[in-house]
Design an enzyme around this catalytic site. Structure first.
Site, short mmCIF file in Angstrom:
data_model
loop_
_atom_site.label_atom_id
_atom_site.label_comp_id
_atom_site.label_asym_id
_atom_site.label_seq_id
_atom_site.Cartn_x
_atom_site.Cartn_y
_atom_site.Cartn_z
N GLY A 63 0.79 -1.22 0.00
CA GLY A 63 0.00 0.00 0.00
C GLY A 63 0.82 1.27 0.00
N ARG A 155 6.84 -13.28 0.17
CA ARG A 155 6.25 -13.58 1.47
C ARG A 155 5.33 -14.79 1.38
NH1 ARG A 155 5.43 -7.73 3.17
NH2 ARG A 155 6.30 -6.53 1.46
N ASP A 224 1.60 -11.81 5.70
CA ASP A 224 2.27 -10.92 4.75
C ASP A 224 3.58 -10.39 5.31
OD1 ASP A 224 0.14 -9.54 6.39
OD2 ASP A 224 1.24 -7.79 5.71
N ASN A 225 3.86 -10.69 6.58
CA ASN A 225 5.12 -10.30 7.20
C ASN A 225 6.02 -11.50 7.47
OD1 ASN A 225 4.49 -7.56 7.24
ND2 ASN A 225 3.47 -7.70 9.22
#
Length: 384
Positions: A63, A155, A224-225
């Site tokens: 984003g 990821r 996503d991390n």
């Protein structure tokens, strides 16, 4: 998106040199670090990925981050160069795509601290001020852009995106690319997806053990991390624990303690299971067999983690050898620390000087040290 007044706040000269960049020339390129100018050859893109955020699946994507490209170092290593806070992207979801100076400097400082501690991590090349304000809950804050360096930005969520779109071709290409990028020794494996899953599990187990070793709380262990490289990525809400308590959290929105310090190994296993789910269609043509293969590996995660955790915690106690009771020795110390509300890092620092209130535990520890051939000085050096 160009900013009003780009100004370089800090440049990581050591990292610039490792990347094969001229640090002095970089100091004159504030416009590049703020996103006003593009380095030669850059073709910025925002990556698509999905993910589980606090257990809920959602479509995501970068984003406020833009991948400028890949830098090949003089040693022929490949790194992603990414700007964080450089403006809106197709995935901004109504956000401004910007960042404030405080969080960007925090990521710079903590990522470099993690690197200095020998823990796999993305790194920070620079932070540039924008001369513009960003609006947050705290009000208007000065804006900044971080230049992040990573082995890659692939990821678990990247694989989840391909799986959610039922794009088997993309899953296969992504698997081969990830193997080539991070696990070249596994190229040509009979079952590439299975080999990737096992290798990623082992790297995650090792990484989380290293977090636990230094009392690090990630804060937002969403899928996503979770980087397939095995690096720590995203230093949003994060901290190094002071008073030892496995229930310690460091995220204002983690009200149920999902990502508490002591939950990190279990969450890492849960995230690994999400990677396995994404890979199921290419693990084996028979769905039942694919599930058996995936579950068989996921069940091994706890063993991988326990092995790595015991290794690093033995080092914190100066233990060069392995004994069956080491786990209870370590756990009893942690229990004592929790009961006494003792500082995690300072307790281990005190042990290097032989200072600890718990006489009974200290006696057991000294007896354990005496059963190895290394000297007290060698043990203290290992602990430090």
């Amino acid at each position: 998106t160009p900013v009003k007044e780009p100004r370089l706040l800090i440049l990581n000269e050591a990292l610039a040199s490792e990347l094969g960049l001229d640090a002095e020339a970089m100091r004159q390129r504030a416009a590049v670090f703020a996103g006003n100018e593009l380095p030669s050859g850059a073709k910025p893109l925002a990556q698509a990925y999905a993910g589980h955020q606090f257990g809920n699946f959602t479509g995501l994507g970068d984003g406020r981050a833009l991948l400028l490209g890949e830098q090949i170092t003089p040693e022929c290593r490949r790194f992603d160069i990414q700007l964080k806070g450089a403006g809106p992207t197709p995935f901004s979801r109504g956000g401004d795509g910007r960042a404030a100076i405080g969080p960007m400097l925090r990521e710079y400082v903590i990522s470099e601290a993690m690197h200095a501690l020998g823990i796999p991590t993305t790194r920070s090349l620079a932070v540039a001020a924008t001369g513009e304000a960003v609006f947050r809950k705290q009000g208007l804050l000065p804006g900044a852009v971080l230049t992040r360096v990573a082995a890659s930005h692939i990821r678990v969520g990247t694989f989840q995106w391909a799986a959610a779109h039922q794009d088997l071709a993309a899953l296969r290409v992504l698997t081969e690319h990830t193997l080539e990028r991070h696990y070249p020794e596994l190229l040509g494996a009979e079952n590439p997806a299975l080999s990737l899953l096992e290798a990623a599990l082992k790297r995650q187990a090792s990484l989380i053990a290293r977090w636990m070793q230094v009392g690090f709380i990630h804060g937002v262990m969403n899928t996503d991390n979770v980087a397939l490289s095995g690096e720590t990525i995203d230093y949003g809400p994060c901290a190094f624990m002071d008073e030892y308590d496995p229930k310690t959290t460091f995220s204002s929105i983690d009200r149920r303690g999902r990502y508490a310090f002591g939950n990190q190994p279990q969450i890492a296993q849960w995230n690994a299971a999400r990677l396995a789910e994404a890979l199921l269609p290419i693990l084996h043509p028979d769905e039942k067999k694919a599930l058996e293969l995936a579950n068989g590996l996921i069940e091994k995660f706890a063993d991988f983690f326990q092995h790595d955790w015991l290794t690093v915690m033995r080092a914190k106690l100066g233990l060069f050898t392995t004994e069956a009771e080491d786990r209870s020795l370590i756990q009893d110390l942690l229990n004592w620390m929790q009961a006494k509300k003792a500082d995690y890092t300072l307790t281990f620092a005190a042990l290097t000087k032989g200072h600890l209130e718990s006489n009974e535990w200290q006696t057991r520890w000294q007896q354990r040290l005496s059963r190895q051939t290394q000297s007290r000085d060698e043990a203290v050096a290992l602990m430090r």
